[in-house]
Design a protein around this motif. Sequence first.
Motif, short mmCIF file in Angstrom:
data_model
loop_
_atom_site.label_atom_id
_atom_site.label_comp_id
_atom_site.label_asym_id
_atom_site.label_seq_id
_atom_site.Cartn_x
_atom_site.Cartn_y
_atom_site.Cartn_z
N VAL A 6 0.81 -1.21 0.00
CA VAL A 6 0.00 0.00 0.00
C VAL A 6 0.85 1.27 0.00
N ALA A 7 2.01 1.23 0.67
CA ALA A 7 2.83 2.43 0.85
C ALA A 7 3.17 3.16 -0.45
N PRO A 8 3.75 2.48 -1.48
CA PRO A 8 4.07 3.21 -2.71
C PRO A 8 2.83 3.75 -3.41
N LEU A 9 1.76 3.01 -3.33
CA LEU A 9 0.51 3.42 -3.95
C LEU A 9 -0.01 4.70 -3.30
N LEU A 10 -0.04 4.72 -1.99
CA LEU A 10 -0.51 5.91 -1.27
C LEU A 10 0.41 7.11 -1.50
N ARG A 11 1.73 6.86 -1.53
CA ARG A 11 2.69 7.93 -1.79
C ARG A 11 2.43 8.56 -3.15
N PHE A 12 2.21 7.72 -4.16
CA PHE A 12 1.97 8.19 -5.52
C PHE A 12 0.69 9.03 -5.58
N PHE A 13 -0.41 8.50 -5.06
CA PHE A 13 -1.67 9.23 -5.12
C PHE A 13 -1.67 10.47 -4.23
N LYS A 14 -1.02 10.37 -3.08
CA LYS A 14 -0.95 11.52 -2.20
C LYS A 14 -0.17 12.65 -2.87
N ALA A 15 0.90 12.29 -3.59
CA ALA A 15 1.71 13.30 -4.27
C ALA A 15 0.90 14.04 -5.33
N LEU A 16 -0.02 13.37 -5.97
CA LEU A 16 -0.79 13.99 -7.06
C LEU A 16 -2.14 14.55 -6.58
N ALA A 17 -2.50 14.31 -5.34
CA ALA A 17 -3.83 14.67 -4.86
C ALA A 17 -3.89 16.04 -4.19
N HIS A 18 -3.18 17.00 -4.75
CA HIS A 18 -3.20 18.34 -4.18
C HIS A 18 -2.95 19.34 -5.31
N GLU A 19 -3.76 20.37 -5.37
CA GLU A 19 -3.65 21.36 -6.44
C GLU A 19 -2.27 22.00 -6.50
N SER A 20 -1.71 22.35 -5.36
CA SER A 20 -0.39 22.99 -5.35
C SER A 20 0.69 22.07 -5.90
N ARG A 21 0.60 20.77 -5.58
CA ARG A 21 1.61 19.83 -6.10
C ARG A 21 1.45 19.64 -7.60
N LEU A 22 0.22 19.63 -8.08
CA LEU A 22 0.02 19.54 -9.52
C LEU A 22 0.58 20.77 -10.23
N ARG A 23 0.35 21.94 -9.63
CA ARG A 23 0.89 23.17 -10.22
C ARG A 23 2.42 23.17 -10.16
N LEU A 24 2.99 22.67 -9.05
CA LEU A 24 4.45 22.55 -8.95
C LEU A 24 5.00 21.71 -10.09
N LEU A 25 4.36 20.56 -10.33
CA LEU A 25 4.80 19.71 -11.44
C LEU A 25 4.71 20.46 -12.77
N GLY A 26 3.65 21.23 -12.94
CA GLY A 26 3.50 22.01 -14.17
C GLY A 26 4.63 23.01 -14.35
N PHE A 27 4.98 23.73 -13.29
CA PHE A 27 6.10 24.68 -13.37
C PHE A 27 7.42 23.96 -13.62
N LEU A 28 7.61 22.82 -12.95
CA LEU A 28 8.86 22.08 -13.11
C LEU A 28 8.96 21.39 -14.47
N ALA A 29 7.82 21.11 -15.07
CA ALA A 29 7.85 20.53 -16.42
C ALA A 29 8.36 21.55 -17.44
#
Length: 194
Positions: A6-29
């Motif tokens: 469960v740990a890697p799965l939760l880490r993956f979804f938790k990382a993507l489950a926040h607007e600020s983190r999605l925006r961070l990825l967008g800026f870093l892309a």
Amino acid sequence: MTETEVAPLLRFFKALAHESRLRLLGFLAQRARTVQELASLLGLTEPTTSHHLGLLRAAGLVSLRVEGNLHWYDFEPSKLAPLAKSILSRQNVAHWAGATNVEVPDRLIQNYLEPDGRLRVIPAARKKRYPVLAWLARHFDLDHRYREVEVNQILQTRYWDSATLRRELVGYRMLGREKGIYWRLPEEQWQRMM
């Protein structure tokens, strides 16, 4: 599912489950950026931005490069596809249900199982070990190739010592192995005694 699964799965979804983190990825892309620059773009404090970046790093989506006092973060697109493919494979998603599509174990196998369906012990007697290994081998699809880490994940849902089970399954010719890739062999090729 076990905590390890469960740990890697939760880490993956938790990382993507926040607007600020999605925006961070967008800026870093777009290009590599510092914490200060990202905090300014998002209107967040630097500690909050660092927290979000830490979650993205833990999920393997962001890399860090230190140059003097500056910490440069960058998007890791090469890791996204394999990570998503591994975490979101049909086999792994099926495990979310907590049950397998394997037939109900017969009475001999049930004698070796805990109430939660995990093996208590690998039978010492070959006569009893074979049916237990055959039951485990049926957890693998015939038409699928598995990396060793996937084999370990599947086996660890049933017993802690995946290395021993993996060797036994290969030894009894229930699983084939070549260059770190495993596959289930047809039952007529399985070897009754080693």
